[in-house]
Enzyme design. Structure first.
Site, PDB file in Angstrom:
ATOM      1  N   LYS A  68       0.818  -1.237   0.028  1.00  0.00           N
ATOM      2  CA  LYS A  68       0.155   0.010   0.055  1.00  0.00           C
ATOM      3  C   LYS A  68       0.845   1.103  -0.090  1.00  0.00           C
ATOM      4  O   LYS A  68       1.943   1.278  -0.536  1.00  0.00           O
ATOM      5  CB  LYS A  68      -1.052  -0.148   1.030  1.00  0.00           C
ATOM      6  N   GLU A 118     -11.393 -10.927  -0.953  1.00  0.00           N
ATOM      7  CA  GLU A 118     -10.915  -9.994   0.713  1.00  0.00           C
ATOM      8  C   GLU A 118     -12.262  -9.185   1.009  1.00  0.00           C
ATOM      9  O   GLU A 118     -12.799  -8.360   0.592  1.00  0.00           O
ATOM     10  CB  GLU A 118      -9.804  -8.768  -0.017  1.00  0.00           C
ATOM     11  N   GLU A 129     -10.072  -0.699  -1.451  1.00  0.00           N
ATOM     12  CA  GLU A 129      -9.610   0.814  -1.301  1.00  0.00           C
ATOM     13  C   GLU A 129      -9.808   1.618  -2.367  1.00  0.00           C
ATOM     14  O   GLU A 129     -10.399   2.671  -2.296  1.00  0.00           O
ATOM     15  CB  GLU A 129      -8.314   0.807  -0.524  1.00  0.00           C
ATOM     16  N   SER A 179      -6.399  -9.319   7.081  1.00  0.00           N
ATOM     17  CA  SER A 179      -5.763  -9.560   8.454  1.00  0.00           C
ATOM     18  C   SER A 179      -5.384 -10.931   8.574  1.00  0.00           C
ATOM     19  O   SER A 179      -5.509 -11.564   9.508  1.00  0.00           O
ATOM     20  CB  SER A 179      -6.916  -9.293   9.612  1.00  0.00           C
TER      21      SER A 179
HETATM   22  C1  PEP Z   1      -5.070  -5.983   1.755  1.00  0.00           C
HETATM   23  O1  PEP Z   1      -5.403  -4.780   1.880  1.00  0.00           O
HETATM   24  O2  PEP Z   1      -5.033  -6.484   0.557  1.00  0.00           O
HETATM   25  C2  PEP Z   1      -5.137  -6.540   2.990  1.00  0.00           C
HETATM   26  C3  PEP Z   1      -5.206  -7.994   2.926  1.00  0.00           C
HETATM   27  O3  PEP Z   1      -4.809  -6.051   4.313  1.00  0.00           O
HETATM   28  P1  PEP Z   1      -4.469  -6.605   5.632  1.00  0.00           P
HETATM   29  O4  PEP Z   1      -3.730  -7.884   5.635  1.00  0.00           O
HETATM   30  O5  PEP Z   1      -3.856  -5.554   6.399  1.00  0.00           O
HETATM   31  O6  PEP Z   1      -5.891  -6.821   6.405  1.00  0.00           O
END
Ligand code: PEP
Length: 254
Positions: free
Chosen positions: A10, A167, A97, A212
């Site tokens: 990111k 996700e 996002e 996460s």
């Molecule tokens: C992501 O944004 O692709 C992601 C999986 O973030 P996190 O592992 O921090 O939840």
């Protein structure tokens, strides 16, 4: 089936920090080689440096976004051809996002997928429902709509190259993760929807879990039949946790 661990950095890490993190990942993989496909996705300014650093290492480099048009008056944007020209071979598209903050629609994301494949770049197509959608049990409808709207009717080359990441938005960066049962249920559903979109080739499309995911919950998640690895945010920002996730994926594969 391939197993993939991809780190989405990111908007984190300046040049020095990105180089240090990547050097640590590369050195960890040199001392403990893995059959897992490892991908890192630094911010745009560091992609070329990253591609040069991993050229001989078997690690792949992904961008976090690209523009859907091949070129033109799109101030601030980056095309798939530009990414290809600096050695980028993967690109995340449709991350929640980007959908949330930049209003990316499935139509636009589908065009990004096509633009990438035309340049020989592998798209990592992200899909997933919000908390509100899960609470009203609309998650399967939401994900099916995303998959069909962005991926149906694409050239067959696309299905041969595509990677999908499930996700759930409520699990991204929240510390709250899907249970293994929730992940497997959705991944199996995604696989069956992909078959309706892409035909039998869909059985070879890796489906990654993201949200996460960290060393503590990865063994259960990666053990699911239809989970073919992870798209990792927070836990990819430290080499130790990222390498541990690669190791766990390797163990589960064996
Ligand atoms: C992501 O944004 O692709 C992601 C999986 O973030 P996190 O592992 O921090 O939840």
């Amino acid at each position: 089936m391939r197993t993939i661990i991809a780190g989405n950095w990111k908007m984190h890490k300046d040049r020095r920090a990105a180089a240090d993190l990547l050097a640590e990942v590369v050195s960890g993989l040199r001392s403990s080689p893995s059959r897992v496909e490892v991908i890192v996705a630094p911010a745009f300014p560091f992609l070329e440096m990253a591609a040069a650093m991993v050229a001989e290492e078997g690690v792949r480099v992904a961008a976090q976004n690209c523009h859907q048009e091949p070129q033109g008056a799109y101030t601030g944007e980056v095309s798939a051809a530009m990414l290809h020209s600096i050695g980028v071979d993967h690109c995340i598209v449709g991350h929640s996002e980007r959908r949330q903050y930049y209003g990316e629609s499935d139509d636009v994301v589908g065009r990004k997928v096509a633009a990438l494949v035309a340049q020989g770049i592998t798209p990592i197509y992200c899909c997933g429902e919000s908390l509100e959608e899960r609470d009203r049990e609309a998650q399967f409808d939401v994900v099916a709509t995303q998959l069909h709207a962005a991926l149906a009717g694409q050239d067959h080359q696309v299905y041969g190259r595509l990677v999908v990441a499930y996700e759930p938005v409520w699990a991204i960066g929240t510390g709250r993760t899907a249970t293994a049962a929730q992940a497997q249920e959705m991944h199996a559903f995604i696989r069956s929807e992909l078959v309706t979109v892409a035909g039998e080739e869909a059985h070879d499309i890796p489906i990654l879990y993201g949200g996460s995911c960290k060393p503590e919950n990865a063994p259960e998640l990666f053990a699911c039949t239809d989970v073919n690895g992870g798209l990792i945010g927070g836990a990819s920002l430290e080499a130790s946790s990222f390498l541990e996730l690669v190791r766990i994926a390797e163990t589960v594969m064996a």
